[in-house]
Design a protein around this motif. Structure first.
Motif, PDB file in Angstrom:
ATOM      1  N   ARG A 148       0.832  -1.200   0.000  1.00 38.67           N
ATOM      2  CA  ARG A 148       0.000   0.000   0.000  1.00 38.67           C
ATOM      3  C   ARG A 148       0.866   1.249   0.000  1.00 38.67           C
ATOM      4  O   ARG A 148       0.438   2.316  -0.412  1.00 38.67           O
ATOM      5  CB  ARG A 148      -0.919  -0.005   1.222  1.00 38.67           C
ATOM      6  CG  ARG A 148      -2.151  -0.870   1.037  1.00 38.67           C
ATOM      7  CD  ARG A 148      -3.132  -0.230   0.088  1.00 38.67           C
ATOM      8  NE  ARG A 148      -4.316  -1.059  -0.097  1.00 38.67           N
ATOM      9  CZ  ARG A 148      -5.342  -0.698  -0.855  1.00 38.67           C
ATOM     10  NH1 ARG A 148      -5.332   0.437  -1.498  1.00 38.67           N
ATOM     11  NH2 ARG A 148      -6.389  -1.484  -0.983  1.00 38.67           N
ATOM     12  N   ALA A 149       2.108   1.117   0.509  1.00 36.60           N
ATOM     13  CA  ALA A 149       3.027   2.250   0.474  1.00 36.60           C
ATOM     14  C   ALA A 149       3.933   2.205  -0.748  1.00 36.60           C
ATOM     15  O   ALA A 149       4.835   3.020  -0.879  1.00 36.60           O
ATOM     16  CB  ALA A 149       3.859   2.282   1.741  1.00 36.60           C
ATOM     17  N   GLY A 150       3.707   1.217  -1.620  1.00 37.42           N
ATOM     18  CA  GLY A 150       4.430   1.192  -2.881  1.00 37.42           C
ATOM     19  C   GLY A 150       5.715   0.393  -2.891  1.00 37.42           C
ATOM     20  O   GLY A 150       6.540   0.572  -3.778  1.00 37.42           O
ATOM     21  N   VAL A 151       5.925  -0.487  -1.911  1.00 32.04           N
ATOM     22  CA  VAL A 151       7.126  -1.326  -1.923  1.00 32.04           C
ATOM     23  C   VAL A 151       6.684  -2.779  -2.056  1.00 32.04           C
ATOM     24  O   VAL A 151       5.993  -3.299  -1.183  1.00 32.04           O
ATOM     25  CB  VAL A 151       7.953  -1.154  -0.642  1.00 32.04           C
ATOM     26  CG1 VAL A 151       9.182  -2.035  -0.688  1.00 32.04           C
ATOM     27  CG2 VAL A 151       8.351   0.296  -0.464  1.00 32.04           C
ATOM     28  N   VAL A 152       7.066  -3.416  -3.154  1.00 33.48           N
ATOM     29  CA  VAL A 152       6.724  -4.824  -3.332  1.00 33.48           C
ATOM     30  C   VAL A 152       7.542  -5.656  -2.359  1.00 33.48           C
ATOM     31  O   VAL A 152       8.742  -5.454  -2.219  1.00 33.48           O
ATOM     32  CB  VAL A 152       7.007  -5.267  -4.780  1.00 33.48           C
ATOM     33  CG1 VAL A 152       6.943  -6.772  -4.888  1.00 33.48           C
ATOM     34  CG2 VAL A 152       6.028  -4.624  -5.727  1.00 33.48           C
ATOM     35  N   ASN A 153       6.873  -6.557  -1.661  1.00 29.74           N
ATOM     36  CA  ASN A 153       7.587  -7.377  -0.685  1.00 29.74           C
ATOM     37  C   ASN A 153       7.368  -8.854  -0.998  1.00 29.74           C
ATOM     38  O   ASN A 153       6.384  -9.437  -0.583  1.00 29.74           O
ATOM     39  CB  ASN A 153       7.080  -7.047   0.717  1.00 29.74           C
ATOM     40  CG  ASN A 153       7.838  -7.782   1.785  1.00 29.74           C
ATOM     41  OD1 ASN A 153       8.815  -8.469   1.482  1.00 29.74           O
ATOM     42  ND2 ASN A 153       7.408  -7.644   3.011  1.00 29.74           N
ATOM     43  N   ILE A 154       8.326  -9.452  -1.740  1.00 32.02           N
ATOM     44  CA  ILE A 154       8.191 -10.897  -1.918  1.00 32.02           C
ATOM     45  C   ILE A 154       9.074 -11.613  -0.898  1.00 32.02           C
ATOM     46  O   ILE A 154       9.274 -12.813  -0.967  1.00 32.02           O
ATOM     47  CB  ILE A 154       8.491 -11.388  -3.343  1.00 32.02           C
ATOM     48  CG1 ILE A 154       9.951 -11.210  -3.696  1.00 32.02           C
ATOM     49  CG2 ILE A 154       7.622 -10.732  -4.370  1.00 32.02           C
ATOM     50  CD1 ILE A 154      10.335 -12.080  -4.868  1.00 32.02           C
ATOM     51  N   ALA A 155       9.598 -10.846   0.074  1.00 29.61           N
ATOM     52  CA  ALA A 155      10.479 -11.449   1.076  1.00 29.61           C
ATOM     53  C   ALA A 155       9.711 -11.907   2.300  1.00 29.61           C
ATOM     54  O   ALA A 155      10.325 -12.274   3.297  1.00 29.61           O
ATOM     55  CB  ALA A 155      11.559 -10.458   1.477  1.00 29.61           C
ATOM     56  N   ILE A 156       8.383 -11.898   2.239  1.00 30.62           N
ATOM     57  CA  ILE A 156       7.585 -12.301   3.401  1.00 30.62           C
ATOM     58  C   ILE A 156       8.021 -13.684   3.875  1.00 30.62           C
ATOM     59  O   ILE A 156       8.189 -13.930   5.069  1.00 30.62           O
ATOM     60  CB  ILE A 156       6.090 -12.317   3.041  1.00 30.62           C
ATOM     61  CG1 ILE A 156       5.652 -10.936   2.570  1.00 30.62           C
ATOM     62  CG2 ILE A 156       5.244 -12.728   4.225  1.00 30.62           C
ATOM     63  CD1 ILE A 156       4.281 -10.928   1.929  1.00 30.62           C
TER      64      ILE A 156
END
Lengths: 422, 447
Positions: A148-156
């Motif tokens: 939602r803040a514009g940072v893709v996180n595939i590191a979950i």
């Protein structure tokens, strides 16, 4: 520009006529599967028995026994009627709700069919589904915070794995609460690394997430192989005890399913409601979403884009660390190598499935949790479909959702783009 | 716009092969950009100064330093996780440091012996003249080459995707599908001579992977569904399918374990030496395919289209290129390459398919495609490096007691530096390159 306003307004789900028709056809197709595949050739005498008492509940309810074929026909008929109405008139804004209803009918029909002539503990199934949904939903919430803040996180996935290991290790040394905090803390640290790489150094966010994933998988396995297997006492945390909510846990059927879990379940529900409220009804949430949709505009209005992104990513990391701690402190009581087994990625899928919306993500998490739970139960029931194909269903469903067949999922507009102030 | 991109790309491509030798590069570069000398404030001191300055701006410098820093940090982690060091630390810090240093050195020695070979043992074996002893002494080196074969294919798969602006996280699943298809052809098709059977099995492997790449490609091109999520989903579907296949159609008749029958001798890739060396034809096939990918990307019109779509889809659309077709074809080809990785592994090494046969190739291949700057030559070199490290790590685990996972940690560190070259430039005070640094960019979920 119009799309930005639409997503910011949150209720702006446009319902096109193609989408209406596609939905109608999906409802009809599900009805047809219930009717033809489950219903045909079913012995009309067979009854399905659903147990309504989960283990350890004090109030005993009688089993729920009903005729399988009649139920299937009823469910098929209602689904078909809903489909026909959707084709003719359309449900408008409540289309998603109706879709949920039809999917629920379908799953109920599936369970009735699977348990035809046998007995199935429905309460136990639902309880397990909810438990399996916890890490997936928390992972999805982590993704929502970041994206939602514009940072893709595939590191979950990586953050969850690190959270699981560190919380197990620290909890064995001190106590569970310190362990939980340490798990959340390591999530925040990894998220900060992700933030520095992708926000400060403007590395590609997917690559940076991959770095975290590889690092975390390698490091946790390394420490596990070198220390945890040798010194068993370092990998022996206690599991958080279940807390029975007074009064609520005494409600028949629902009480034991919802209100007899440990802190992770309640934590998930609290975080879910808090995040939903904070994102859409507070100034904080509006700012964060504006940074994800149009950072330049947000910057012009005096919002510190970089700081907002760091904050969002760190909070997301903490959420993922909490999700990781669930595995060791909330469920298994021990760290095993690669024990998250892709739940982080499934969380990511749940996030997209739920259209970057906390409640939607929870719904998707329940669906994935249900599939996860079925994996262990289907073999017992002896269903005629190979269980592997049923297990594929949620992944295929995610791809269908992503393809926009069931309504276009709308990512934040600036998702994945580093911000150049210039 | 497209033309401008193209010239930049081809300039970059010309520089790439110079990576092999360091000395050649420096003079070429010194002649090329004269304007660079004016930019920095520090005046060069003589010939050595200019040489050092030029070297520090060379694009391969970051890569080399990233690898070295990764290896050093890996050694540091090994040292820091040595219990002995802390035990000695309380009595004498010097002794403690020595123990840590010793542990790091021991593990890297074991890594070297496991990946290249033990020099004294090789010399003794050659002096002794016993062929079996020689073979087992030089075996580690060939085993490293074997290990790098799937990395070459999978790395090429990811690199091809990057060139087209696509992020293929699904190499793992594609690799498995390729392996399954190749094994099936390997044991079910009988009565063929090797000269037909081997290519057929390889083609089947490529086709299996291709199918697994085609679906995300189609979804990306037609609906905009992001390939990162779709390839991850395809991975899980492939794992479930593998469970099903190995418990059903592909299961060995006399076994209760999820394991396939052995392939026929006619489908086995020929090996060049006797046991224990398992070095097989796959390595040269991989090199050949890497060359073909290079030709395709840089010497054909289609490759130009592909790179343009990757670099600037708007310009490509404006120039009339068919983005839908390029996306689908690139994803399918990437899948096919990953499928070949699986096929080579089963036809050359394992000769059968077992559950959980592939482990971690998906993420490793992303790392090495980035390390190799998505250039076929770079990918081959990076793959050989990774294969060597992975192979040596087995020996390291056995003799030095260092878990094999340290390699993943090193890979992550190297990859972090590659992804954010500014870090390396800051640490080593390197100069900014004269032109903008090429880095991978993947488009967001929105499509």
């Amino acid at each position: 520009m119009a799309t930005h306003t639409a997503t910011l307004a949150k209720t702006g789900v446009q319902i096109s006529s193609t989408r209406r028709i596609v939905m109608g056809v999906i409802f009809l197709a599900l009805a047809a599967v219930i009717w033809f595949y489950f219903g045909q050739g079913m012995n009309p005498e067979l009854v399905t028995t659903f147990g309504l008492n989960s283990a350890g509940s004090s109030i005993m309810l009688p089993d729920w026994v009903f005729n399988t074929l009649n139920t299937l026909n009823l469910l098929a008929g209602v689904s078909a009627a809903l489909g026909a109405f959707q084709l003719a008139r359309g449900f408008g804004k409540s289309t998603n709700l109706v879709l949920g209803l039809v999917v629920a009918f379908f799953l109920f029909a599936f369970l009735s069919w699977a348990a035809a002539g046998a007995s199935l503990n429905l309460a136990g199934l639902l309880r397990t589904t909810l438990q399996r949904a916890v890490p997936i939903t928390l992972g999805a919430l982590s993704g929502i915070l970041c994206e939602r803040a514009g940072v893709v996180n595939i590191a979950i996935e990586g953050m969850m794995l690190a959270g699981a290991m560190v919380s197990a290790l620290v909890a064995s040394l001190f106590n569970n609460w310190v362990g939980l905090l340490a798990g959340i803390g390591i999530g925040a640290v990894l998220a900060l690394i992700h933030g520095v790489l992708s926000i400060k150094y403007k590395a590609d966010q997917i690559v940076s997430g991959t770095v975290i994933n590889i690092f975390s998988t390698g490091m946790t396995s390394f420490i596990s192989a070198k220390f945890l297997q040798k010194y068993q006492e370092l990998n022996n945390p206690a599991i958080f005890a279940p807390i029975e909510i007074p009064l609520l846990s005494k409600i028949p059927f629902i009480g034991p399913i919802l209100f007899t879990h440990n802190l992770f379940m309640y934590g998930m529900f609290i975080l879910l409601f808090v995040l939903q409220f904070a994102l859409f009804y507070t100034r904080w949430g509006l700012r964060m979403r504006s940074v994800g949709e149009h950072p330049k505009a947000a910057d012009t209005l005096g919002i510190n884009v970089i700081r907002t992104r760091y904050m969002a990513v760190t909070l997301g990391g903490m959420m993922a660390g909490f999700a990781g701690a669930y595995f060791t402190l909330g469920s298994v009581g021990r760290f095993d190598e690669v024990m998250t087994a892709g739940r982080g990625f499934i969380g990511l899928a749940a996030m997209i499935f739920g259209n970057w919306n906390p409640f939607g993500a929870f719904g998707a998490g329940l669906l994935f949790g249900f599939a996860d739970m079925l994996a262990s139960r289907l073999a017992i029931l002896g269903v005629r479909i190979p269980s592997e194909f049923l297990l594929m269903a949620p992944y295929i469903a995610t791809m269908i959702v992503l393809a926009g067949v069931v309504g276009r999922s709308q990512a934040p507009a600036a998702d994945g783009k580093p911000y150049d102030k210039e | 716009m497209a033309k401008k991109k193209a010239t930049r790309k081809s300039a970059a491509a010309k520089k790439q092969p110079a990576k092999k030798t360091t000395k050649k590069t420096a003079p070429v570069k010194a002649a090329k950009p004269p304007k660079v000398d004016k930019a920095p404030a520090a005046a060069p001191k003589g010939a050595l100064g200019i040489f050092l300055q030029e070297i520090s701006a060379a694009p391969w410098m970051v890569t080399a330093l990233a690898i070295i820093t990764g290896l050093v940090l890996g050694g540091l982690i090994v040292a820091l996780t040595t219990e002995q060091m802390y035990a000695l630390w309380s009595t004498s810090p010097v002794e403690g440091l020595r123990a840590g240093w010793q542990a790091a050195m021991n593990s890297y020695t074991a890594l070297f012996h496991g990946s290249i070979g033990n020099p004294t043992r090789i010399i003794e074996a050659f002096q002794g003249g016993d062929p079996a002893a020689i073979r087992s002494a030089i075996n580690p080196f060939f085993e490293s080459l074997n290990k790098s074969v799937p990395y070459i294919f999978a790395g090429l798969s990811v690199a091809l995707g990057f060139r087209a602006g696509l992020f293929n996280i699904g190499a793992e699943g594609q690799l498995f599908m390729g392996a399954a298809a190749a094994v099936y052809v390997g044991f079910a098709v009988t009565g063929l001579p090797a000269i037909i059977h081997i290519p057929l099995a390889l083609l089947a492997g490529a086709a299996g992977g291709m199918l697994w790449g085609f679906i995300p490609g189609l979804l990306k091109a037609k609906t905009g569904g992001h390939e990162v999520i779709n390839t991850i989903m395809m991975n899980y579907i492939a794992f479930r399918l593998s469970d099903f296949l190995l418990r059903g159609p592909l299961q060995r008749a006399d076994s209760f374990n999820p394991i396939s029958p052995f392939i026929l001798d006619s489908a086995k890739l020929p090996r060049f030496f006797e046991a224990p060396i398992r070095f097989h034809l796959g390595f040269f096939i991989a090199l050949g395919v890497a060359f073909l990918v290079w030709v395709l990307l840089f010497k054909t019109r289609w490759g130009f289209d592909l790179r343009t779509v990757g670099a600037n889809p708007d310009a490509a659309r404006y120039a009339g290129m068919n983005i839908v077709w390029v996306t689908i074809a690139a994803m399918s080809l990437a899948g096919g390459l990953a499928g070949l990785a699986g096929a080579n592994e089963v036809l050359g090494i394992n000769h059968n398919l077992a559950a959980a046969f592939s482990s971690g190739y998906g993420f490793d291949s992303i790392a090495l495609a980035l390390l190799g700057k998505s250039h076929p030559l770079g990918v081959v070199l990076a793959a050989i490096l990774f294969g060597t490290l992975r192979n040596g790590a087995i020996q390291m685990q056995l003799t030095a007691g260092i878990p094999i996972d340290i390699i993943s940690v090193m890979q992550a560190i190297i990859l972090a530096f590659i992804a954010a070259p500014a870090i390396i430039r800051t640490i080593f005070r390197l100069r900014q390159p004269s032109h903008g640094e090429e880095s991978v960019r993947v488009r967001g979920w929105g499509g």
